[in-house]
Structure formats: C-alpha cells, structure tokens
Design a protein around this motif. Structure first.
Motif, PDB file in Angstrom:
ATOM      1  N   ALA A 132       0.849  -1.192   0.000  1.00  0.00           N
ATOM      2  CA  ALA A 132       0.000   0.000   0.000  1.00  0.00           C
ATOM      3  C   ALA A 132       0.877   1.230   0.000  1.00  0.00           C
TER       4      ALA A 132
ATOM      5  N   LYS B  78       2.062   5.300  -0.606  1.00  0.00           N
ATOM      6  CA  LYS B  78       1.556   6.600  -0.159  1.00  0.00           C
ATOM      7  C   LYS B  78       1.561   7.558  -1.332  1.00  0.00           C
ATOM      8  N   SER B  79       0.437   8.232  -1.570  1.00  0.00           N
ATOM      9  CA  SER B  79       0.319   9.126  -2.704  1.00  0.00           C
ATOM     10  C   SER B  79       1.117  10.391  -2.476  1.00  0.00           C
TER      11      SER B  79
ATOM     12  N   THR C  52      -7.258  -5.409   2.416  1.00  0.00           N
ATOM     13  CA  THR C  52      -6.074  -5.335   1.552  1.00  0.00           C
ATOM     14  C   THR C  52      -5.082  -6.436   1.903  1.00  0.00           C
TER      15      THR C  52
ATOM     16  N   HIS D  27     -13.939   2.166   0.758  1.00  0.00           N
ATOM     17  CA  HIS D  27     -13.648   2.652  -0.582  1.00  0.00           C
ATOM     18  C   HIS D  27     -12.245   2.193  -1.003  1.00  0.00           C
ATOM     19  N   SER D  28     -12.171   1.585  -2.166  1.00  0.00           N
ATOM     20  CA  SER D  28     -10.880   1.115  -2.673  1.00  0.00           C
ATOM     21  C   SER D  28      -9.938   2.289  -2.891  1.00  0.00           C
ATOM     22  N   ASP D  29      -8.662   2.064  -2.592  1.00  0.00           N
ATOM     23  CA  ASP D  29      -7.651   3.088  -2.840  1.00  0.00           C
ATOM     24  C   ASP D  29      -6.503   2.464  -3.624  1.00  0.00           C
ATOM     25  N   THR D  30      -5.433   3.218  -3.776  1.00  0.00           N
ATOM     26  CA  THR D  30      -4.285   2.724  -4.527  1.00  0.00           C
ATOM     27  C   THR D  30      -3.751   1.430  -3.932  1.00  0.00           C
TER      28      THR D  30
ATOM     29  N   THR E 170      -5.330  -0.989  -2.245  1.00  0.00           N
ATOM     30  CA  THR E 170      -6.142  -2.183  -2.532  1.00  0.00           C
ATOM     31  C   THR E 170      -5.999  -2.598  -3.986  1.00  0.00           C
ATOM     32  N   TYR E 171      -5.926  -1.625  -4.887  1.00  0.00           N
ATOM     33  CA  TYR E 171      -5.692  -1.960  -6.298  1.00  0.00           C
ATOM     34  C   TYR E 171      -4.335  -2.623  -6.464  1.00  0.00           C
TER      35      TYR E 171
ATOM     36  N   ILE F  47      -7.866   7.084  -9.754  1.00  0.00           N
ATOM     37  CA  ILE F  47      -7.125   6.578  -8.600  1.00  0.00           C
ATOM     38  C   ILE F  47      -5.652   6.552  -8.980  1.00  0.00           C
ATOM     39  N   GLU F  48      -4.838   7.217  -8.195  1.00  0.00           N
ATOM     40  CA  GLU F  48      -3.450   7.474  -8.549  1.00  0.00           C
ATOM     41  C   GLU F  48      -2.612   6.208  -8.631  1.00  0.00           C
TER      42      GLU F  48
END
Length: 517
Positions: free
Chosen positions: A27, A29-30, A296, A324-327, A329-330, A358-359
């Motif tokens: 996971a 960090k953006s 995740t 809500h899915s984020d980077t 989880t993708y 989603i970034e």
C-alpha cells in the motif's frame, strides 16, 4: 514474566516494512504533488534542479537560494514540504537539503511546519549525519519547540538504533528527554517510540531488554503490545505471534483492528490464507469491524496462495463493507494477478485505476514492471516505461534500480541512459546502485565517455560514487590514455571526501544500501 520474554527462538526480524504503522507493504503513499498547480510544480522543479545542480562544495548554496526562491506567499509550507520530499526521494545530498531548510527558517515570514522539519531530519539521519541532526534538533528546540513531535523523535531514534549501538540509542532517548523535549513529561507514548525504534530495525532482543527495564516506569498500553506483536509477526513465527497474542489478552489488553490485522498478515505471509479468513470472521463476531487495511491484507494473502478468484471476490466486497478502494487495494489485487501470471488482467486493472482517477504510485509500477519482465519481456516493459515518462512520474529507488538492471542486462544501454537523463532532468540524483549498473554496462561496450559523464554528474551533486565504479573508470581511462579525465575524476572525489566524508560505517566512496524512507 511474559511468555515471549522466555522464548528461545530467533531475535531477528526477517523483513520489516519501511513505515512501521503500515501493515501492508504494497500500500503506497500518494504524492502531494498531484494537488499542486502547474505554476507551483514548475517552481518546485526549478528549485530542485538548482539545488541538485549546484557545484557542491565549491560554492555556498544559500546565496544562490536567496536569489532564486520564490517570494511569499508562493514560498509556503506546502511548497517547502514538497521540495524537501522530492530531495528525500531523490537521495539528494543531505547537507544541501539542510541548507534549503535553514534558508527558509531564517528568511521566511512563516513558521516552518513540523513536516518540513521532519523531512529534513530524516534526510540527515538516513545519511548518518547525526551531529548535524542533533544540531538541527537543538536549534528547533530553541526557536520552534512546537515542531518537536513524536514523529521527529521516532525518525532519529530509528536511525540511531539502525546504525549505532544499543547503548547509543538509550543515551539518545535520555538526551531527548533531558535536553531536547524540555518541559515534556515522557510517558507511554515516548516509550512506544523507543520500542518501535528497535523493532523496526529487527532488534527484538534489544526491544525485550528495554521493555523489561522500563515497563514499570512507562505502563504499557494496547499500542505497546501491538508494536511487540508486529515484531513477532515479522520474525515469521506464527506460533510466537499467537502465544504473545494470548498473553496480551490474558493480561487484560483488548485486541483492536490493528491487533487482528497483524495476526491476519502473519498467517497470510506464511501461506495460511484460510487462517486469515477465519480471523476475519472472528473479528466480525466480536464486533471489531474490518478496516480497508484488513481487506487489503487478505487480498494480498490470496495472491500468496495463487487464488486470484478469492482476491477479486474480496476486492469486490469492499463497497459492501462501506469502504472505498484506494491505490493500496488496487495494488494488492494487481499483485495477486501478477503472482498468478495473469498480467493481462493486471494491465486492465491499471487502466481501470486511471479511469476512476485513482493514482498510480511507485508500488503500482513496481508490481507491473516486475510482472511484465517475467512475461512480456522487453516490449511490454518499454511500453509501460514510455507511459510512465509521458506521465512525468518518477518511481522510487527500488523501481529505478530494477529498471536499470533490466535495461543493462538486456543490452538496452540507450534506454538505460535515457532513463538516467530523465531522472537528472527531473532534479533527481539517481541512487548509487543505478550508477553502478549503468557505468558497468556502458564501459563493457566501450562507451567510457558516457560512463564518465554520469559519474561526474553524481559527484557534482555532492554524492559519492562507489569504489568499484571509480576503479572501473580509472582502468578504462588509463587504457584510453585520457589522463585529463582521470585527473578531473580523482580531484572531484578527493574534494568531496575532504568536505563531505562518506557516511559513518561506509567504505570510502561506497554506495549506501537501497533505502526508500
């Protein structure tokens, strides 16, 4: 006495995440950069290039910065934080980063943010410039004591625990209590930071010793127990995790979602996915709601056992859990697909992220490049590489080194050189391992001039080159009779060593290990 203190097993942790609070290493960090205006990004890029390209140590940096830094309100805390974040990610010279921060500290109408201070401290500590780090801590204590946070304490203690002795770390903790965090009564939170410093550096023997010595002064809480539980998880011994968990419960500490996430991750990493799912059901039964991190972790665990169907099912259930899915989880689902050799679906998932805004982060690229290298070969890697460059994305060091190794190993030296120039133009000083790979590849094909120029760029930016690289260049330049270039190289190395000795613990000129944070 606790059971875990009597165990005879290994005291070492095999692999710890870079950010101890994150239980899932995939996971990412953006970056804050995507939220900045085009003009601000342009100003940041300009400052980064000025700092990295400045002839260190031939000229002082601050006068140049004073001429070039934008005026207030452009020079905001957000601007400074982004510059320092870029300098950190780029493995830029730590003393240059310090000069930039001090320039802001001394000439701005704003009080610096704790984030800017922490980034500067982290850059110095990572390069093992502990004397400068302490000086900065003491200056901040005098001028802006509110910036001294648990995070800044954690940054310095973790690096001291990593690079110095057990006694040095305890002395540093005492110095912080007595001389730096003046007026602050140290309690369990500070004790947790000290324990965490040892646990993150795979020093469980030291963590146990500290706990025994100091727990009567600092009563442990659930967070204390979770830090130690996480340490046992990283030892890879699921039995030790479960023994300590039951001891934790017996002593009256109530497990929370973090506790369950650690146990689930311990099972998933060992391929015991079914046990991880069982713990998810147990969480729900005791009304401990699963978090996005829980799901995740399980998606990643499904990938470990090559079960992409279950990974997709868990992913699709995320909205049903009001999450809500984020980077991250993708990335977990993408990793599961890549592990199952379904790279085509992973590519589609990357496109889906883009459609949903989603970034993509560095881990996204790391996963995809890794999968493409094993399946599609050079064509797939090149296609994604060019897309990454078009998006102006600069990956983290691990991905940079992986790509450089792939390009050089497949005799794609032009691509390797193109990647090097892209990084330099973006204001990055590529890591020493990337230079080692590129110089070796270039010299093997007789492209000594290009190898010399790349090495010169690193030295000009105030970074040491490794001893193998300097010896290789010396050998090839001697063979070609290019004594002027050899003399230039030796002079630059000598000057840098005189002004900026290699970090403590390193051989002269050698590269540091790859480290993201």
């Amino acid at each position: 006495m606790l059971l875990w203190m009597r165990r005879k097993g290994s005291n070492q942790i095999s692999c710890l995440p870079q950010k101890f609070s994150s239980l899932v290493t995939i996971a990412g960090k953006s970056s804050n950069q995507s939220n900045l205006s085009i003009e601000t990004n342009s100003s940041i890029n300009k400052i980064i290039r000025i700092i990295n390209d400045h002839p260190f140590p031939d000229q002082p940096l601050q006068p140049t910065l004073l001429q070039c830094i934008p005026p207030a309100p452009v020079l905001s805390n957000t601007f400074v934080e982004n510059v320092l974040g870029r300098l950190f990610a780029a493995h830029s010279n730590g003393l240059k980063a310090l000069e930039f921060f001090k320039c802001y500290l001394n000439h701005s109408q704003f009080c610096p943010s704790s984030d800017a201070f922490e980034k500067t401290l982290h850059i110095l500590a990572r390069m093992r410039y502990f004397e400068k780090a302490w000086e900065l801590m003491e200056e901040i204590q005098q001028r802006h004591p509110s910036l001294l946070t648990l995070k800044s304490m954690s940054i310095l203690l973790s690096k001291i625990a990593k690079f110095q002795s057990f006694e040095d770390t305890l002395e540093a903790f005492q110095k912080m209590e007595n001389d730096v965090f003046v007026g602050r009564k140290f309690g369990t939170d500070e004790f947790n930071v000290l324990l965490r410093a040892f646990c993150t550096q795979r020093q469980m023997k030291e963590a146990r010793s500290v706990f025994l010595k100091m727990h009567s002064r600092f009563p442990p809480n659930t967070k204390t127990m979770n830090i130690l539980l996480l340490g046992f998880r990283e030892s890879g011994d699921v039995t030790a995790v479960e023994l300590f968990y039951h001891e934790m419960v017996r002593r009256g500490f109530k497990p929370n979602s973090i506790t369950y996430n650690i146990r689930i991750d311990a099972y998933c990493k060992k391929g015991c996915f079914g046990d991880g799912v069982r713990l998810l059901e147990e969480m729900e039964q005791v009304n401990c709601l699963p978090t996005l991190e829980t799901i995740t972790t399980l998606i990643h665990g499904a990938g470990v056992v090559r079960n992409p169907i279950k990974a997709r099912q868990l992913f699709d259930e995320i909205p049903l859990r009001n999450l809500h899915s984020d980077t991250g989880t993708y990335n977990a689902l993408m990793s599961s697909l890549v592990r199952s050799k379904d790279v085509k679906s992973a590519v589609a998932l990357m496109d889906e992220m883009e459609e949903k805004h989603i970034e993509h982060d560095s881990m996204t690229y790391q996963i995809m490049f890794s999968g493409l290298m094993r399946s599609n070969g050079i064509e797939g890697v090149c296609e994604l590489y060019h897309k990454m460059v078009e998006r102006n994305f600069v990956p983290q060091t691990r991905t940079v080194v992986m790509l450089m190794k792939f390009f050089c190993g497949n005799r794609q030296l032009d691509l390797g050189l193109n990647f090097w120039n892209y990084l330099v133009e973006k204001g990055y000083c590529p890591h020493g391992h990337a230079l080692d790979l590129l110089v070796t590849g270039l010299c093997s094909l007789g492209r000594v001039q290009e190898a010399f120029e790349c090495s010169k760029q690193v030295l000009e930016r105030g970074r040491h080159i490794s001893e193998p690289v300097s010896r290789m260049l010396e050998r090839f330049l001697l063979q070609r009779g290019e004594m002027d270039k050899l003399s230039t190289l030796n002079q630059m190395i000598k000057k840098l060593q005189d002004i900026l000795p290699p970090s403590v613990g390193h051989a002269v000129g050698s590269s540091a290990s790859i480290e993201e944070n």
